[in-house]
Design an enzyme around this catalytic site. Structure first.
Site, mmCIF file in Angstrom:
data_model
loop_
_atom_site.group_PDB
_atom_site.id
_atom_site.type_symbol
_atom_site.label_atom_id
_atom_site.label_comp_id
_atom_site.label_asym_id
_atom_site.label_seq_id
_atom_site.Cartn_x
_atom_site.Cartn_y
_atom_site.Cartn_z
ATOM 1 N N LYS A 36 39.555 35.796 34.665
ATOM 2 C CA LYS A 36 39.257 36.828 33.672
ATOM 3 C C LYS A 36 40.352 36.818 32.603
ATOM 4 O O LYS A 36 41.481 36.380 32.825
ATOM 5 C CB LYS A 36 39.136 38.216 34.303
ATOM 6 N N ASP B 177 42.494 44.431 40.865
ATOM 7 C CA ASP B 177 41.522 43.621 40.127
ATOM 8 C C ASP B 177 40.342 43.168 40.975
ATOM 9 O O ASP B 177 39.317 42.744 40.430
ATOM 10 C CB ASP B 177 42.202 42.374 39.549
#
Length: 292
Positions: free
Chosen positions: A12, A137
């Protein structure tokens, strides 16, 4: 089902990362857009009947025996009482200490794959609950969609972005996330932004964001501290600038990225740097592997 091979774990990018405050318990309040990209680690799973969880490092540096993949598998077993085990093969393609979420993504893909391999049938929200103690995350990757992120990273609003390409550059040096967040030089009072200010339109209940507005608006509050710890961050940004691209750091670094409007010339990349041209993904490749 006895095996799942070639399971992707995508990285990401934080298109921006603002620290808007700090809670009494010490956790920092953040705003960001987490965007999936098609640069991935790859995992392979074989079911074990003896209940053991083992891991093999197929490529990349050797990881600790209790890395996030193994901990994710053990957490899933503990939460469900599943008697099965797994052998996990990991092809590590994402660099460490990059701010790309590689370890968290590996853990999320592990949960998604083993939920399927072991026939557990857990929902996305159930997997996210197991994922949260593994790292802030990990639930994002379980959620499986590019997202506007708030709070301490647990408030996720799915958004979409136009398809485009990015250049990601990672110097050899790293920086400690804990050291960055503990620094007295870290800016912790960035003004809170409003999601709707960046929404181009809404389709099927998902806000579509204007990418250029976000890139023009945002910054990474962690970058100045990280750059002091790893000056190569600044060198990477200067290199991107010399190629007509505006770069910034992702996450707690030390990778930097830039929107690539044209095919970049990468012929002069320093030999110690890792450089990847990526496309964004609005939906995780494993999004359909568990019910909502």
């Amino acid at each position: 089902m006895r095996r799942l091979l070639d399971v992707p774990a995508p990285a990401k990018l934080n298109l921006f990362l603002h620290v808007t405050g700090r809670r009494l318990d010490g956790y920092h309040l953040l705003q960001s857009v987490f965007m999936l990209i098609d640069w991935c680690d790859v995992l392979h799973f074989e079911c074990r009947d003896d209940g053991l969880v083992t891991r093999e490092d197929i490529s990349g540096p050797a990881l600790p025996a209790d890395d996030l993949c193994v901990r994710a598998a053990q957490a899933l077993k503990a939460a469900t009482g599943c008697p099965l085990g797994a052998h996990i093969g990991l092809e590590k393609r994402l660099p460490a200490e990059a701010g790309l979420g590689g370890g968290s993504s590996d853990a999320a893909s592990c949960l998604l794959a083993l939920n399927r391999l072991w026939g557990l049938g857990l929902s996305r929200s159930q997997l996210a609950s197991i994922a949260l103690p593994l790292g802030a995350d990990v639930p994002f990757f379980i959620g499986g969609q590019t997202a506007w992120v708030e709070g301490i990273g647990e408030e996720l609003i799915p958004v979409s972005l136009p398809e485009t390409r990015f250049v990601v550059v990672k110097p050899p040096g790293g920086a400690s996330t804990q050291q960055i967040f503990r620094s007295s030089d870290l800016k912790r009072d960035t003004e809170t932004a409003i999601l709707q200010g960046f929404a181009a339109n809404e389709s099927a209940g998902t806000l579509r964001l204007d990418l250029q507005s976000i890139l023009d608006f945002g910054h990474n509050d962690l970058q100045p501290v990280a750059q002091g710890l790893c000056p190569d961050v600044g060198l990477c940004i200067d290199w991107l600038q010399s190629h007509g691209m505006s770069g910034r750091m992702t996450g707690s670094g030390t990778a930097v990225f830039a929107h690539a409007r044209h095919s970049p010339d990468l012929s002069d990349v320093p030999g110690t740097w890792t450089v990847q041209v990526c496309s964004n993904m609005n939906v995780h490749p494993l999004f359909g592997w568990c019910p909502d």
